[in-house]
Design a protein around this motif. Structure first.
Motif, short mmCIF file in Angstrom:
data_model
loop_
_atom_site.label_atom_id
_atom_site.label_comp_id
_atom_site.label_asym_id
_atom_site.label_seq_id
_atom_site.Cartn_x
_atom_site.Cartn_y
_atom_site.Cartn_z
N TRP A 89 -16.32 100.39 -41.99
CA TRP A 89 -16.34 99.13 -41.24
C TRP A 89 -17.15 99.24 -39.95
N MET A 90 -17.64 100.42 -39.61
CA MET A 90 -18.65 100.66 -38.57
C MET A 90 -18.14 100.46 -37.14
N PHE A 91 -17.50 99.33 -36.84
CA PHE A 91 -17.10 99.05 -35.46
C PHE A 91 -16.02 97.98 -35.46
N PHE A 92 -15.36 97.83 -34.30
CA PHE A 92 -14.43 96.73 -34.07
C PHE A 92 -15.22 95.55 -33.50
N GLY A 93 -14.82 94.35 -33.91
CA GLY A 93 -15.53 93.18 -33.44
C GLY A 93 -15.23 92.83 -32.00
N SER A 94 -14.11 93.31 -31.47
CA SER A 94 -13.71 93.00 -30.09
C SER A 94 -12.56 93.91 -29.72
N ASN A 95 -12.11 93.79 -28.48
CA ASN A 95 -10.93 94.55 -28.06
C ASN A 95 -9.70 94.11 -28.83
N ASN A 96 -9.59 92.83 -29.16
CA ASN A 96 -8.47 92.36 -29.97
C ASN A 96 -8.48 93.01 -31.34
N GLY A 97 -9.68 93.22 -31.91
CA GLY A 97 -9.77 93.91 -33.19
C GLY A 97 -9.27 95.34 -33.10
N GLY A 98 -9.54 96.01 -31.99
CA GLY A 98 -9.03 97.37 -31.81
C GLY A 98 -7.52 97.40 -31.71
N ARG A 99 -6.94 96.45 -30.99
CA ARG A 99 -5.48 96.40 -30.87
C ARG A 99 -4.84 96.07 -32.21
N THR A 100 -5.45 95.15 -32.95
CA THR A 100 -4.94 94.82 -34.29
C THR A 100 -4.93 96.05 -35.18
N ALA A 101 -6.03 96.81 -35.16
CA ALA A 101 -6.11 98.02 -35.97
C ALA A 101 -5.05 99.03 -35.56
N ALA A 102 -4.81 99.18 -34.25
CA ALA A 102 -3.82 100.15 -33.78
C ALA A 102 -2.43 99.79 -34.26
#
Length: 505
Positions: A444-457
């Motif tokens: 998936w290469m990267f997170f689309g935003s900081n919210n995407g990073g928190r969702t993944a965590a």
């Protein structure tokens, strides 16, 4: 230094000064060349070489040769473990699980074939030969029609409609099973949303990746209270292992992605949770805020962001370093100083042999501590004496000099694992918990935003913990998504993966 070879000075002192300057310049250039060669070798190994840091057995003879030449007759020598030859496991076909559905197909002889070719007597049925073949049925989608019945008073006074139970996404299209499938496919199987978009399209369902991404964000918000409870409990661990890895994050203000961080926190046996945290960068503020309630042992690498935790007397956080990180520095220094690096690799192997013996003997906490005090501590004393003796013989900025300095500067934390049998020699468990993130970012290469990073965590924490406990993450998430909206807040702990598993059993 610029020199005109056609106009050299005739003064001897000037010539000597010139030669001294040239030798000094040559020494600097040779040192710089060695540094560049070392960097090139590390980059080539990282790009093309094996990831496993394996040492050739044929090099270990250098360990004995070096110690004997130094006059250390009492140094420990590698011992061959007295283990019996393990029973060889065959490579035959494995038995298929009994839980799989069986569809019986019977093949029989024709009526004419059921007669003896010699005497034409009718053959009697004496049994059957059963074999199994594994078949695959593609995943299927179905639509649930929710019919809410309506009732009205004959006098026109009242109209009542039956209420549906709360859904994971109110007035949303997906059911809990579809949400669980998308989450597990991305955060466990590392399948990007655009690929899942194509898979759903083959079933005749057109859902954009933006829609799937929105679903995942809403699911993370839904299980947020459960994630916070896992975080509170994992921080109560006596021994907490942690590590971090970089991830790319889209930033509209930049022409490229920037580096965010995913942190992992692996709890002990009494708190069997693997919790992830996302921070926009690697500054100490993010990890410090996450570990606000941490007490006890923290095992990690020598990242300077942890120093405030160790220095604060009110926090009571005790540092435990990782021998795998120390070993890696000596492994990478082999190209510049093979002899000293191999000696240290052999020494560290002896430490891991003690850990292997403890596992084979299935020792408890006190047994591991006693074994380490008896066998590991003398080896550690010899390692420190060897490093202190060799430190003055190497250049401080050379790879070997940096490896020695790293080990000695973190010595107190490196030997602390011998004090308590609950401690590990390294934090490889935390590193392995980040392996999925490292593989996932190649897809998936990267997170689309900081919210995407928190969702993944958040979602990765639930999935990784369920897999750690041997739970099918799809089954767990489907049940959680279906029940958490109506589950009493006072009984939220019942939905934790370990408590959920006990209730299911």
């Amino acid at each position: 230094m610029e020199i005109n070879r056609h106009n050299l000075p005739e003064d001897t002192a000037a010539l000597q000064q010139m030669v001294a300057g040239l030798l000094e310049e040559l020494e600097v250039r040779e040192w710089r060349l060695r540094q560049l060669q070392y960097l090139v070798e590390q980059l080539l190994r990282y790009r093309y070489g094996p990831k496993r840091e394996r040492v050739s057995e044929n090099q270990l003879f250098l360990f004995a040769v070096t110690l004997l030449s130094a006059g250390e007759e009492n140094a420990p020598a590698p011992e061959k473990p007295e283990t019996s030859q393990p029973q060889r496991i065959g490579h035959g076909r494995q038995h298929l699980p009994k839980t799989l559905e069986r569809r019986r197909v019977v093949y029989d002889l024709g009526e004419r074939e059921r007669r003896c070719p010699e005497c034409q007597e009718e053959l009697k049925h004496i049994g059957e030969e059963v074999s199994e073949r594994l078949e695959y049925v593609p995943a299927s989608l179905y639509v649930i029609e929710e019919a809410c019945q309506k009732y009205a008073c004959s006098n026109g006074c009242t109209v009542l409609t039956a209420q549906k139970p709360m859904q994971p996404i109110e007035k949303g299209l997906p059911g809990p099973g579809l949400l669980a499938h998308v989450a597990v496919s991305k955060y466990s199987d590392r399948l990007p949303l655009y690929r899942q978009e194509g898979m759903l399209k083959r079933h005749g369902i057109r859902l954009s990746r933006q829609t799937l991404c929105g679903w995942m964000e809403q699911c993370a918000e839904l299980v947020g209270p459960l994630f916070n409870l896992m975080k509170q409990r994992v921080l109560k661990s006596k021994v907490l292992q942690t590590d971090d890895t970089p991830v790319g994050v889209l930033d509209p203000t930049l022409s490229r992605t920037r580096a965010g961080r995913i942190w992992t926190y692996v709890g002990d046996g009494e708190h069997p949770y693997t919790v992830y945290d996302y921070t926009p960068n690697r500054s100490r503020d993010g990890p410090h805020e996450f570990r606000e309630e941490l007490r006890g042992y923290l095992q990690a690498d020598a990242y300077s962001g942890y120093d405030e935790l160790y220095k604060d007397p009110e926090r009571e956080v005790i540092e435990v370093a990782c021998w795998a990180h120390a070993r890696r520095k000596f492994y990478e220094a082999q190209s510049s100083d093979l002899m000293r690096s191999t000696v240290m690799l052999a020494y560290i192997r002896l430490l891991y042999d003690v850990e292997r013996e403890a596992r084979d003997r299935k020792l408890d906490r006190e047994g591991r501590r006693a074994l380490r005090q008896a066998k590991s501590k003398p080896i550690l004393d010899d390692i420190r004496a060897y490093l202190e003796r060799e430190q003055s013989k190497v250049l401080p900025k050379s790879p070997e000099g940096q490896a020695i300095a790293y080990t000695l500067s973190n010595w107190k934390a490196l030997v602390r694992y011998c004090e308590d049998g609950d401690l590990e020699i390294d934090n490889n468990v935390a590193e392995r918990s980040l392996r999925g993130v490292a593989i996932g970012r190649k897809n998936w290469m990267f997170f689309g935003s900081n919210n995407g990073g928190r969702t993944a965590a958040v979602l990765t924490s639930l999935i990784a913990t369920s897999k750690r406990l041997g739970i099918d993450p799809f089954v767990y998430l489907r049940d959680i998504f279906e029940r958490i909206s109506t589950h009493p807040q006072s009984r939220l702990a019942e939905l934790l993966p370990d408590r959920w598993l006990v209730a299911r059993q």
